[in-house]
Design an enzyme around this catalytic site. Structure first.
Site, PDB file in Angstrom:
ATOM      1  N   ASN A  91      30.531  79.193  81.971  1.00  0.00           N
ATOM      2  CA  ASN A  91      31.351  79.585  80.752  1.00  0.00           C
ATOM      3  C   ASN A  91      32.454  80.396  80.940  1.00  0.00           C
ATOM      4  O   ASN A  91      33.469  80.063  80.474  1.00  0.00           O
ATOM      5  CB  ASN A  91      30.087  80.170  79.754  1.00  0.00           C
ATOM      6  CG  ASN A  91      30.663  80.158  78.330  1.00  0.00           C
ATOM      7  OD1 ASN A  91      31.015  79.299  77.644  1.00  0.00           O
ATOM      8  ND2 ASN A  91      31.137  81.560  77.778  1.00  0.00           N
ATOM      9  N   TYR A 140      28.185  89.318  85.271  1.00  0.00           N
ATOM     10  CA  TYR A 140      28.924  89.462  84.275  1.00  0.00           C
ATOM     11  C   TYR A 140      30.143  90.380  84.551  1.00  0.00           C
ATOM     12  O   TYR A 140      31.529  89.526  84.332  1.00  0.00           O
ATOM     13  CB  TYR A 140      28.352  90.217  83.165  1.00  0.00           C
ATOM     14  CG  TYR A 140      29.497  90.628  82.111  1.00  0.00           C
ATOM     15  CD1 TYR A 140      29.873  89.506  80.982  1.00  0.00           C
ATOM     16  CD2 TYR A 140      29.592  91.957  81.671  1.00  0.00           C
ATOM     17  CE1 TYR A 140      30.647  89.948  80.263  1.00  0.00           C
ATOM     18  CE2 TYR A 140      30.525  92.266  80.768  1.00  0.00           C
ATOM     19  CZ  TYR A 140      30.895  91.177  79.940  1.00  0.00           C
ATOM     20  OH  TYR A 140      31.749  91.732  79.088  1.00  0.00           O
TER      21      TYR A 140
HETATM   22  C1  WQD Z   1      24.492 102.362  76.053  1.00  0.00           C
HETATM   23  C2  WQD Z   1      23.485 103.501  76.381  1.00  0.00           C
HETATM   24  C3  WQD Z   1      21.509 102.752  77.515  1.00  0.00           C
HETATM   25  C4  WQD Z   1      20.052 100.431  74.125  1.00  0.00           C
HETATM   26  C5  WQD Z   1      27.091  97.361  77.872  1.00  0.00           C
HETATM   27  C6  WQD Z   1      27.375  96.579  78.994  1.00  0.00           C
HETATM   28  C7  WQD Z   1      28.766  96.487  79.601  1.00  0.00           C
HETATM   29  C8  WQD Z   1      29.728  96.422  78.352  1.00  0.00           C
HETATM   30  C9  WQD Z   1      29.205  97.347  76.922  1.00  0.00           C
HETATM   31  C10 WQD Z   1      30.742  94.264  77.833  1.00  0.00           C
HETATM   32  C11 WQD Z   1      22.929 103.653  77.681  1.00  0.00           C
HETATM   33  C12 WQD Z   1      21.074 103.311  76.114  1.00  0.00           C
HETATM   34  C13 WQD Z   1      20.799 101.359  74.995  1.00  0.00           C
HETATM   35  C14 WQD Z   1      18.770 101.052  73.846  1.00  0.00           C
HETATM   36  C15 WQD Z   1      18.934 103.117  74.900  1.00  0.00           C
HETATM   37  N1  WQD Z   1      29.697  95.112  77.808  1.00  0.00           N
HETATM   38  N2  WQD Z   1      20.405 102.388  75.233  1.00  0.00           N
HETATM   39  N3  WQD Z   1      18.347 102.292  74.190  1.00  0.00           N
HETATM   40  O1  WQD Z   1      24.769  99.281  79.105  1.00  0.00           O
HETATM   41  O2  WQD Z   1      26.605 101.100  78.679  1.00  0.00           O
HETATM   42  O3  WQD Z   1      27.066  98.678  78.320  1.00  0.00           O
HETATM   43  O4  WQD Z   1      27.715  96.987  76.864  1.00  0.00           O
HETATM   44  O5  WQD Z   1      31.762  94.427  78.432  1.00  0.00           O
HETATM   45  O6  WQD Z   1      29.195  95.557  80.232  1.00  0.00           O
HETATM   46  O7  WQD Z   1      26.573  96.537  80.341  1.00  0.00           O
HETATM   47  O8  WQD Z   1      25.551  99.403  76.552  1.00  0.00           O
HETATM   48  O9  WQD Z   1      24.725  99.774  74.478  1.00  0.00           O
HETATM   49  O10 WQD Z   1      23.487  98.602  76.113  1.00  0.00           O
HETATM   50  O11 WQD Z   1      23.814 101.085  76.194  1.00  0.00           O
HETATM   51  O12 WQD Z   1      18.650 103.999  75.288  1.00  0.00           O
HETATM   52  O13 WQD Z   1      17.802 100.166  73.027  1.00  0.00           O
HETATM   53  O14 WQD Z   1      22.476 103.510  75.448  1.00  0.00           O
HETATM   54  O15 WQD Z   1      20.770 103.272  78.544  1.00  0.00           O
HETATM   55  O16 WQD Z   1      22.874 104.787  78.263  1.00  0.00           O
HETATM   56  P1  WQD Z   1      26.069  99.685  78.317  1.00  0.00           P
HETATM   57  P2  WQD Z   1      24.471  99.605  75.896  1.00  0.00           P
END
Ligand code: WQD
Length: 327
Positions: A91, A140
């Site tokens: 994709n 990704y």
């Molecule tokens: C944010 C923070 C988690 C959910 C992701 C992708 C990245 C980009 C953006 C597209 C972290 C914490 C999260 C939860 C938590 N995507 N968390 N409980 O991982 O920084 O980035 O989205 O391009 O590629 O990996 O974003 O929103 O998942 O997490 O504690 O239920 O919140 O550990 O510190 P992330 P996220």
């Protein structure tokens, strides 16, 4: 100008479409609605249901003539990409090659692409600027980086001018509530917190509270989706003005922790938000922050709505409205 927005019915795509419409452009959205929503299609834009794997469908639409293509159609779950790399390869990479070929064959000169901070991998220094080494730690991120490399060749060989916008953590909603579609089964922090505030889920799992950060929870760079959307209109202006391809970070330069986001949501919503500290999520760095200096210098772009209160309050308006409508 006439703009074709591929993936324009998704969460970010709808905000991007709204921004181009508000700036006076004519917009056609092309989306297969796999994660996009009918609710995100505006009355003042044209909508075509179509898939990026359908080269003939793409070229039929593009041959009608557009000044620019904005490409946001992709799978974006980093964890899933490690389990099903084939799905992401086909994709994200093959789909983009279809778009690239259809774009140049149709004589369209400009392409704006949703790239990601995931191209950088583990941070070697903070804040992350565009000179930071690119070493994705998930498949990704690898797909996004590969696509950026294709652009260099299509620029050189076919004169296609491309802007790669490396988004940090997109969050928030249109301040005037014109985009109201909620993401289905969200995994990102702010929608998860909003679902907990609305009673759509019991609690938020905080993935680790023993990081080397001020409150122990993970710190990220959140960028308001309207700021992101404005990054796309600014990118088109810059491509037209300079005639040169470029790559920039789009980040809020804020550094917000998980606990800070939950606490702000509690204050804004007036709801109790239950959370439970769980194990760290594999692959999560303690802290990620962006430098958006290049976007400032090159495009005159600066985040305006990416403070924690605006991120949370704009989301809460949409979630509380959806909850009220659902009865
Ligand atoms: C944010 C923070 C988690 C959910 C992701 C992708 C990245 C980009 C953006 C597209 C972290 C914490 C999260 C939860 C938590 N995507 N968390 N409980 O991982 O920084 O980035 O989205 O391009 O590629 O990996 O974003 O929103 O998942 O997490 O504690 O239920 O919140 O550990 O510190 P992330 P996220």
């Amino acid at each position: 100008m006439t703009i074709l927005i591929i993936g324009g019915a998704g969460y970010i795509g709808a905000h991007v479409a709204r921004e181009f419409l508000d700036a006076g452009h004519t917009v056609t959205v092309y989306d297969n609605l796999s994660s996009g929503l009918v609710q995100n299609i505006f009355a003042d834009e044209e909508f075509i249901e179509g898939d990026i794997m359908d080269f003939i469908g793409l070229i039929d639409v593009m041959r009608r003539g557009f000044d620019a293509v904005v490409h946001l159609a992709a799978f974006k779950a980093a964890g899933e990409s490690m389990l099903w790399p084939g799905k992401y390869a086909v994709n994200n990479i093959t789909g983009t090659i279809n778009i690239l070929n259809a774009t140049v064959e149709s004589g369209i000169k400009y392409l704006i692409f949703s790239s990601s901070a995931a191209v950088y991998g583990d941070p070697k220094y903070l804040p992350i600027d565009e000179k930071h080494p690119t070493n994705p730690v998930n498949f990704y991120g690898f797909t996004k980086l590969e696509i950026e490399r294709f652009f260099e060749w299509y620029d050189r060989l076919k004169g296609l001018r491309c802007a790669s916008l490396r988004y940090f953590n997109a969050a928030g909603y249109d301040l005037n509530q014109r985009v109201t579609g909620l993401e289905r089964n969200p995994a990102n922090l702010l929608p998860v917190v909003m679902e907990a505030a609305c009673g759509m889920r019991e609690e938020v799992s905080v993935f680790g509270c023993d990081y080397d950060t001020p409150d122990g929870s993970g710190v990220r760079d959140y960028v308001h989706v309207t700021d992101l959307a404005r990054g796309h209109t600014a990118a088109l202006d810059t491509l037209v003005k300079t005639g040169k391809s470029f790559t920039v970070n789009l980040g809020g330069e804020n550094g917000i922790s998980v606990l800070e986001m939950i606490e702000t949501a509690r204050l804004v919503s007036g709801k109790e938000i239950r959370y439970r500290v769980t194990e760290r999520r594999p692959g999560d760095p303690a802290k990620l922050t962006a430098s958006s200096e290049k976007a400032r210098e090159l495009m005159g772009w600066k985040a305006q709505y990416s403070d924690v209160e605006t991120l949370v309050s704009s989301s809460w308006k949409v979630y509380s409205l959806a909850k009220a409508n659902a009865g």
